[in-house]
Write a protein that holds these residues in place. Structure first.
Motif, PDB file in Angstrom:
ATOM      1  N   ASN A  27       0.668  -1.111  -0.137  1.00 36.25           N
ATOM      2  CA  ASN A  27       0.130   0.036  -0.181  1.00 36.25           C
ATOM      3  C   ASN A  27       0.904   1.268   0.047  1.00 36.25           C
ATOM      4  N   LEU A  28       2.206   1.292  -0.089  1.00 37.30           N
ATOM      5  CA  LEU A  28       3.131   2.260  -0.165  1.00 37.30           C
ATOM      6  C   LEU A  28       3.762   2.644  -1.606  1.00 37.30           C
ATOM      7  N   ARG A  29       3.688   3.589  -2.077  1.00 36.22           N
ATOM      8  CA  ARG A  29       4.279   4.352  -3.487  1.00 36.22           C
ATOM      9  C   ARG A  29       5.474   5.003  -2.720  1.00 36.22           C
ATOM     10  N   LEU A  30       6.764   4.828  -3.167  1.00 36.12           N
ATOM     11  CA  LEU A  30       7.743   5.666  -2.772  1.00 36.12           C
ATOM     12  C   LEU A  30       8.034   6.476  -4.236  1.00 36.12           C
ATOM     13  N   VAL A  31       7.847   7.825  -3.578  1.00 33.87           N
ATOM     14  CA  VAL A  31       7.825   8.985  -4.630  1.00 33.87           C
ATOM     15  C   VAL A  31       9.592   9.086  -4.693  1.00 33.87           C
ATOM     16  N   GLY A  32      10.095   9.217  -3.701  1.00 35.27           N
ATOM     17  CA  GLY A  32      11.509   9.933  -3.547  1.00 35.27           C
ATOM     18  C   GLY A  32      12.324   9.740  -2.161  1.00 35.27           C
ATOM     19  N   ARG A  33      13.661   9.467  -2.249  1.00 35.96           N
ATOM     20  CA  ARG A  33      14.395   9.541  -1.315  1.00 35.96           C
ATOM     21  C   ARG A  33      15.232  10.799  -1.206  1.00 35.96           C
ATOM     22  N   CYS A  34      15.472  11.470  -0.126  1.00 37.85           N
ATOM     23  CA  CYS A  34      16.202  12.758  -0.161  1.00 37.85           C
ATOM     24  C   CYS A  34      16.979  13.041   1.058  1.00 37.85           C
ATOM     25  N   GLU A  35      18.018  13.301   0.693  1.00 39.07           N
ATOM     26  CA  GLU A  35      19.510  13.408   1.770  1.00 39.07           C
ATOM     27  C   GLU A  35      19.287  14.913   2.477  1.00 39.07           C
ATOM     28  N   GLY A  36      18.077  15.157   2.967  1.00 40.42           N
ATOM     29  CA  GLY A  36      17.858  16.596   3.596  1.00 40.42           C
ATOM     30  C   GLY A  36      16.899  17.272   3.197  1.00 40.42           C
ATOM     31  N   PRO A  37      15.992  18.142   3.770  1.00 43.50           N
ATOM     32  CA  PRO A  37      14.752  18.971   3.547  1.00 43.50           C
ATOM     33  C   PRO A  37      14.844  19.532   2.553  1.00 43.50           C
ATOM     34  N   MET A  38      15.997  20.415   2.105  1.00 41.27           N
ATOM     35  CA  MET A  38      15.670  21.103   0.747  1.00 41.27           C
ATOM     36  C   MET A  38      15.707  20.380  -0.376  1.00 41.27           C
ATOM     37  N   ALA A  39      16.508  19.236  -0.374  1.00 44.32           N
ATOM     38  CA  ALA A  39      16.110  18.172  -1.401  1.00 44.32           C
ATOM     39  C   ALA A  39      14.659  17.794  -1.623  1.00 44.32           C
ATOM     40  N   ALA A  40      14.033  17.848  -0.702  1.00 48.25           N
ATOM     41  CA  ALA A  40      12.659  17.337  -0.762  1.00 48.25           C
ATOM     42  C   ALA A  40      11.487  18.212  -1.283  1.00 48.25           C
ATOM     43  N   MET A  41      11.680  19.480  -1.148  1.00 52.06           N
ATOM     44  CA  MET A  41      10.574  20.697  -1.346  1.00 52.06           C
ATOM     45  C   MET A  41      10.191  20.277  -2.940  1.00 52.06           C
ATOM     46  N   PRO A  42      11.084  20.138  -3.842  1.00 55.70           N
ATOM     47  CA  PRO A  42      10.302  20.170  -5.209  1.00 55.70           C
ATOM     48  C   PRO A  42       9.356  18.877  -5.372  1.00 55.70           C
ATOM     49  N   TYR A  43       9.355  17.727  -4.396  1.00 56.73           N
ATOM     50  CA  TYR A  43       8.636  16.819  -4.536  1.00 56.73           C
ATOM     51  C   TYR A  43       7.176  17.231  -4.120  1.00 56.73           C
ATOM     52  N   PHE A  44       7.207  18.168  -3.268  1.00 56.76           N
ATOM     53  CA  PHE A  44       5.564  18.767  -2.715  1.00 56.76           C
ATOM     54  C   PHE A  44       4.991  19.453  -3.479  1.00 56.76           C
ATOM     55  N   GLU A  45       5.819  20.311  -4.410  1.00 56.47           N
ATOM     56  CA  GLU A  45       5.331  21.071  -5.520  1.00 56.47           C
ATOM     57  C   GLU A  45       4.843  20.268  -6.821  1.00 56.47           C
ATOM     58  N   LYS A  46       5.230  18.981  -6.901  1.00 57.57           N
ATOM     59  CA  LYS A  46       4.836  17.996  -8.092  1.00 57.57           C
ATOM     60  C   LYS A  46       3.788  17.314  -7.825  1.00 57.57           C
ATOM     61  N   GLU A  47       3.749  16.757  -6.628  1.00 55.25           N
ATOM     62  CA  GLU A  47       2.867  15.530  -6.392  1.00 55.25           C
ATOM     63  C   GLU A  47       2.276  15.885  -4.903  1.00 55.25           C
ATOM     64  N   GLU A  48       1.095  15.111  -4.862  1.00 56.37           N
ATOM     65  CA  GLU A  48       0.610  14.953  -3.460  1.00 56.37           C
ATOM     66  C   GLU A  48       1.189  13.855  -2.560  1.00 56.37           C
ATOM     67  N   ILE A  49       1.888  14.278  -1.457  1.00 58.92           N
ATOM     68  CA  ILE A  49       2.702  13.603  -0.723  1.00 58.92           C
ATOM     69  C   ILE A  49       1.733  13.009   0.619  1.00 58.92           C
ATOM     70  N   ASP A  50       1.202  11.894   0.667  1.00 58.74           N
ATOM     71  CA  ASP A  50       0.378  11.566   1.768  1.00 58.74           C
ATOM     72  C   ASP A  50       1.165  11.250   2.996  1.00 58.74           C
ATOM     73  N   LEU A  51       2.505  10.672   2.972  1.00 60.37           N
ATOM     74  CA  LEU A  51       3.283  10.480   4.188  1.00 60.37           C
ATOM     75  C   LEU A  51       4.839  10.501   4.139  1.00 60.37           C
ATOM     76  N   VAL A  52       5.319  11.076   5.083  1.00 61.55           N
ATOM     77  CA  VAL A  52       6.689  11.397   5.236  1.00 61.55           C
ATOM     78  C   VAL A  52       7.367  10.692   6.277  1.00 61.55           C
ATOM     79  N   PHE A  53       8.623  10.050   5.779  1.00 63.08           N
ATOM     80  CA  PHE A  53       9.584   9.237   6.772  1.00 63.08           C
ATOM     81  C   PHE A  53      10.645  10.358   7.160  1.00 63.08           C
ATOM     82  N   LEU A  54      10.663  10.925   8.179  1.00 60.89           N
ATOM     83  CA  LEU A  54      11.387  12.359   8.498  1.00 60.89           C
ATOM     84  C   LEU A  54      12.345  11.969   9.470  1.00 60.89           C
ATOM     85  N   ASP A  55      13.666  12.123   9.396  1.00 63.08           N
ATOM     86  CA  ASP A  55      14.792  12.248  10.233  1.00 63.08           C
ATOM     87  C   ASP A  55      14.522  13.759  10.957  1.00 63.08           C
TER      88      ASP A  55
END
Length: 235
Positions: A27-55
């Motif tokens: 039931n999980l679809r991996l949209v992306g893996r990011c080595e830091g918060p700033m690298a993750a920002m573009p994903y939130f602009e392109k797709e609807e993110i349901d769940l984040v595993f966040l350090d």
């Protein structure tokens, strides 16, 4: 329900572990893996993110700081080696808090909590056609209005429905699971394997107990975080 998820962590081994776990969950679809918060920002602009595993502890911007600046907040499961951040994480309505190295069974439990919570949010409807349901009792079919229901009590293959205007519960030969799928989940929530309560009737919530007037019901660990997240949305 499939969930779009994102991993944000500055440690490659942690990213690898989370990716491996995610790919094992249908039931999980991996949209992306990011080595830091700033690298993750573009994903939130392109797709609807349901769940984040966040350090949490990362260079430049911590996971908590990142979550605070997101305009549209997804469901979050914190994954960190530092247990001292747990309280602040829960104050931000995190679904769960996993300590590294994360066992797979804890990961699955956290994902199940997230799935329940996200399902609740997505299924909320602005308009509801009916405010009642019909139930089968021993000798008749009875109409019950949602606003009259205080809580439901599951007992093996049947359910007791406790009503505001009656000291005697209505007994129906349907399981509690059946009513969990039938009742509107913006008004009713499961708090224990044996109980579903009306959110309108809840007066007080403590760590392991829910009070509905003079009635005291247990709230199990499995359902506690979901209840707190829903209450948090109404604060």
């Amino acid at each position: 329900m499939n969930l779009n998820c994102l991993i944000i962590d500055d440690e490659p081994w942690a990213l690898d572990l989370m990716e491996d776990f995610i790919r094992k969950m249908p039931n999980l679809r991996l949209v992306g893996r990011c080595e830091g918060p700033m690298a993750a920002m573009p994903y939130f602009e392109k797709e609807e993110i349901d769940l984040v595993f966040l350090d949490i502890r990362m260079p430049d911007l911590s996971g908590i700081q990142f979550l605070k600046i997101l305009p549209k907040k997804p469901a979050v499961i914190f994954v960190t080696a530092y247990h001292e951040f747990a309280v602040e994480g829960y104050e931000l309505d995190a679904i769960d808090y996993l300590l590294k190295p994360v066992p797979f069974d804890r990961f699955v439990a956290a994902v199940n909590k997230a799935s329940e919570y996200i399902g609740y949010r997505k299924n909320k409807s602005p308009q509801r056609k009916d405010d009642f349901l019909f139930i089968k009792t021993a000798h008749k079919i009875q109409k019950l209005f949602y606003h009259d229901i205080i809580y439901l009590e599951g007992l093996k293959d049947y359910t007791r429905i406790h009503l505001a205007d009656s000291k005697k519960p209505v007994v129906t030969l349907q399981s509690l699971k059946y009513y969990e799928t039938r009742l509107p989940n913006e008004d009713f929530i499961r708090i224990h394997r044996s109980y579903i309560v009306s959110l309108r009737k809840v007066d007080t919530v403590s760590r392991k107990t829910v009070f509905l007037g003079e009635t005291e019901l247990p709230c199990s660990e499995h359902y506690k975080d979901l209840l707190y997240n829903i209450i948090g949305e109404k604060l």
